[in-house]
Design a protein around this motif. Structure first.
Motif, mmCIF file in Angstrom:
data_model
loop_
_atom_site.group_PDB
_atom_site.id
_atom_site.type_symbol
_atom_site.label_atom_id
_atom_site.label_comp_id
_atom_site.label_asym_id
_atom_site.label_seq_id
_atom_site.Cartn_x
_atom_site.Cartn_y
_atom_site.Cartn_z
ATOM 1 N N ARG A 140 18.769 64.996 55.442
ATOM 2 C CA ARG A 140 18.386 65.121 54.035
ATOM 3 C C ARG A 140 19.567 64.741 53.139
ATOM 4 N N GLY A 186 16.743 63.545 46.336
ATOM 5 C CA GLY A 186 15.618 63.795 47.230
ATOM 6 C C GLY A 186 15.392 62.728 48.268
ATOM 7 N N TYR A 213 20.261 65.647 49.469
ATOM 8 C CA TYR A 213 19.677 66.519 48.443
ATOM 9 C C TYR A 213 19.753 65.910 47.060
ATOM 10 N N ALA A 267 13.205 58.933 47.439
ATOM 11 C CA ALA A 267 12.166 59.969 47.398
ATOM 12 C C ALA A 267 10.766 59.365 47.380
ATOM 13 N N GLN A 269 9.750 68.650 54.687
ATOM 14 C CA GLN A 269 9.526 69.080 53.298
ATOM 15 C C GLN A 269 8.948 70.484 53.240
ATOM 16 N N PRO A 317 12.566 73.438 54.543
ATOM 17 C CA PRO A 317 13.873 72.772 54.330
ATOM 18 C C PRO A 317 14.949 73.252 55.291
#
Length: 475
Positions: free
Chosen positions: A115, A120, A117, A38, A85, A88
């Motif tokens: 992605r 992040g 999840y 992230a 971002q 989504p």
């Protein structure tokens, strides 16, 4: 470091949770797999063992992913991440990024972004684009080389046509298999009584009387193969001139061609070439100034005598300038001479003055002839003879006339008022000036009006006033 060791390090970094399952799938899904945390650092990386060109990239782990991107790729990657971002639910499209490593090594990778999840993070599955980029580079290099070769070929063709056309020897290039004229210059076309455009691409036998194609080609082969220079006697179909053809074989790009030199039996071409050379020498060495202009009076050529009288150092100082720039009366004289020569074909003994580039003046007598160049356009030839030697005698005559006129005016003193004397003298001078202008312009009243700075109507009024024209003749 072995492959198992790298797997263990990536496993400890938390990039690939299942070394026996997910990692193998990721490695086989693309040439390069990068897991970005992230905070934008590379948390894990995997290189497909079947793609050795990428080398070992384990040193990326723990460092920002953007450190290994070019400047333009950084902006492209940041915009794509920001878009993902912000929305989504959007399905990201593939993204091509250029990587840099070890300062000079640069390679393109086409990524699909996914992605992750939990945490992040983001998983990038990439396909190595180096083979495609190399093919593209070779294609661009080949295209550049081809364009360069075409440009060189066009240059060679230009040189060939310029040399062929500049040759004074009449030349015809023939394809022996088809008996067709491949090319020829203007000198050969003139002997055959036509133009190069008419004959180019046509059969050679059609340009001559009483010759079939097979018979003519066989005669040319026999003459070209002989050790002695043998000519073929022919008669031009269009102008019935007796010609002699001298063929020679040569090979170009694997094909056989025949180069034919054409000569007139009567020798007129040789005489004309000799005359042209003599005329060129006469033009250059003539004591009188000679100028060649186009239809508007723009100078195209001039001899040394004109450069001397115009105080010009070299021809390029006067070329492409209008002759009017070197005349004292400028456009008035130029317009008159060109119009007269255009209507009558020539103009003889027109008195004018040349103004040099430094401002000096010289009286000249101009003769003008209308010319026609090979392209069909009309131009003009000027012969300017310096009359400075005869100006002394003219000055003496003028001086005598002036003294006699002054004496006559002085004799009138006492018989008339000063105003009447001045008016009578002005009328005499005005009449003399008008007569001179009309004479200089060959009775061209429009040009005479321009020379005197009068309107056409004013000139007619003064002509009637001094009895130089009557109402009937005017009408």
């Amino acid at each position: 470091m072995t492959r198992e060791t790298r797997k263990s390090e990536r496993l400890r970094a938390g990039a690939l949770p299942d070394p026996t399952g997910v990692e193998n799938i990721v490695e086989q899904a693309g040439d390069l797999a990068v897991y970005i945390s992230a905070d934008g650092e590379v948390a894990g990386i995997s290189v497909n063992p079947d793609c050795p060109s990428l080398g070992c990239l384990d040193h990326w782990v723990g460092r920002p992913f953007e450190n290994f991107l070019t400047v333009e790729s950084k902006d492209k990657f940041d915009r794509r991440v920001a878009k993902m971002q912000a929305d989504p639910d959007v399905t990201p499209r593939a993204l091509e990024l250029n990587h840099v490593d070890n300062a000079t090594w640069e390679f393109p990778i086409r990524y699909t972004l996914h992605r992750v999840y939990e945490g992040g993070g983001m998983l990038l599955l990439g396909r190595d684009m180096q083979p495609i980029a190399e093919v593209q580079q070779r294609l661009v290099a080949e295209q550049t080389a081809r364009e360069r070769d075409q440009q060189r070929l066009r240059g060679e063709q230009t040189f060939y046509h310029v040399v062929l056309e500049a040759s004074e020897t009449p030349l015809i290039l023939v394809e022996p298999e088809k008996g067709r004229i491949r090319d020829l210059n203007s000198a050969a076309a003139v002997l055959l009584g036509t133009t190069p455009e008419t004959l180019s691409g046509s059969s050679l036998a059609q340009a001559f009387d009483g010759r079939k194609r097979e018979e003519l080609i066989e005669a040319m082969r026999s003459a070209a193969g002989s050790r002695e220079a043998r000519g073929i006697d022919l008669v031009a179909r269009r102008n019935e001139r007796d010609l002699k053809l001298y063929p020679e074989f040569f090979r170009a790009a694997g094909e056989l061609f025949i180069l034919c030199r054409v000569r007139p039996v009567d020798g007129e071409a040789g005489d004309s070439i000799e005359v042209a050379q003599v005329m060129g020498a006469l033009f250059a060495a003539a004591s009188d100034a000679i100028v060649i202009t186009d239809g508007k009076g723009v100078i195209r050529d001039a001899n040394e005598a004109f450069l001397t009288i115009a105080d010009a150092a070299q021809l390029r100082d006067v070329r492409d300038t209008n002759l009017a720039d070197f005349l004292v009366r400028g456009a008035v004289d130029t317009k008159l001479m060109l119009e007269t020569a255009s209507k009558q074909g020539r103009l003889r003994a027109y008195a004018t003055q040349i103004a040099s580039v430094v401002g000096t003046r010289a009286s000249v007598e101009a003769s003008v002839t209308r010319l026609r160049d090979p392209s069909g356009d009309f131009g003009y030839g000027f012969i300017l003879r310096n009359t400075a030697l005869s100006e002394g005698a003219d000055a003496e005559v003028t001086s005598v006339v002036s003294e006699e006129a002054m004496k006559n005016v002085m004799d009138l003193v006492g018989t008339a008022s000063l105003k009447e004397l001045v008016s009578a003298t002005s009328d005499v001078i005005e009449k003399l000036c008008i007569e001179t202008a009309v004479q200089l312009t060959g009775n061209n009243r429009v040009a005479a009006a321009e020379m005197l700075g009068l309107s056409r109507q004013s000139l007619y009024v003064k002509l009637r006033k001094h009895g130089l024209i009557n109402a009937t003749a005017d009408e």
